[in-house]
Design a protein around this motif. Structure first.
Motif, PDB file in Angstrom:
ATOM      1  N   GLU A   6      30.419  51.989  47.307  1.00 53.44           N
ATOM      2  CA  GLU A   6      30.393  52.746  46.058  1.00 53.44           C
ATOM      3  C   GLU A   6      30.174  51.820  44.859  1.00 53.44           C
ATOM      4  O   GLU A   6      30.966  50.923  44.607  1.00 53.44           O
ATOM      5  CB  GLU A   6      31.699  53.528  45.880  1.00 53.44           C
ATOM      6  N   LEU A   9      33.018  51.513  42.209  1.00 51.40           N
ATOM      7  CA  LEU A   9      34.140  50.682  42.626  1.00 51.40           C
ATOM      8  C   LEU A   9      33.773  49.201  42.554  1.00 51.40           C
ATOM      9  O   LEU A   9      34.565  48.378  42.094  1.00 51.40           O
ATOM     10  CB  LEU A   9      34.591  51.052  44.045  1.00 51.40           C
ATOM     11  N   GLN A 128      38.993  51.742  50.069  1.00 49.24           N
ATOM     12  CA  GLN A 128      38.006  51.255  49.102  1.00 49.24           C
ATOM     13  C   GLN A 128      38.549  51.386  47.671  1.00 49.24           C
ATOM     14  O   GLN A 128      38.400  50.481  46.854  1.00 49.24           O
ATOM     15  CB  GLN A 128      36.695  52.045  49.220  1.00 49.24           C
ATOM     16  N   LEU A 129      39.190  52.508  47.372  1.00 52.84           N
ATOM     17  CA  LEU A 129      39.783  52.722  46.045  1.00 52.84           C
ATOM     18  C   LEU A 129      40.971  51.778  45.833  1.00 52.84           C
ATOM     19  O   LEU A 129      41.183  51.287  44.726  1.00 52.84           O
ATOM     20  CB  LEU A 129      40.216  54.180  45.882  1.00 52.84           C
TER      21      LEU A 129
END
Length: 152
Positions: A6, A9, A128-129
């Motif tokens: 992403e 991100l 990922q976040l």
């Protein structure tokens, strides 16, 4: 665990990495995640975590102080976290590693290797976040330790 795809991100983490460069050497090490179908047995899930754990442990050096991010870990407020980072540096632990597991979590071996487990609450967040959230909290810790009003 896993490759970050992403763009938003990546940009956020890059921004915190840039900000952190005046305080420390900040580096993200990506470890390939294990491909796993949606429906797995308990044994298959443990196998995935074990294989991912082996990859993680291969990247960790003996001298590193390791924080494993785990829901079961100890929650901290930002000021406590900042104090912990400061104390580690003061007492000879300048190599600090934070480990974020894959979608199934961390293997028992990685948790055992960790020096401390840290939790950001009972919420389940995509790993990922979590990279972005952790990057911000590390930056916040350094800002608190430098006396900056950033964290308020």
């Amino acid at each position: 665990m896993g490759k970050l795809k992403e763009k938003y991100l990546k940009q956020g983490i890059a921004e915190y990495a840039k900000r952190l460069s005046k305080f420390c050497k900040f580096q993200v090490v990506e470890v390939p995640d294990e491909k796993a179908p949606e429906k797995l047995s308990e044994a298959e899930m443990e196998g995935v975590k074990e294989r991912e754990g082996e990859r993680i442990l291969a990247k960790i050096k003996e001298r590193e102080y390791v924080f494993a991010l785990a829901i079961e870990g100890k929650e901290r407020i930002s000021e406590q976290f900042a104090q912990e980072i400061d104390s580690l540096a003061t007492y000879g632990h300048s190599d600090i590693t934070f480990v974020i597991g894959g979608s199934l979590g961390l293997s028992p071996e990685v948790l055992k290797r960790s020096n401390a487990q840290i939790s950001f609450g009972r919420f389940t967040l995509p790993h990922q976040l979590m990279r972005l959230v952790l990057s911000e909290q590390i930056y916040r810790a350094y800002m608190i330790n430098s006396g900056s009003p950033y964290h308020k």
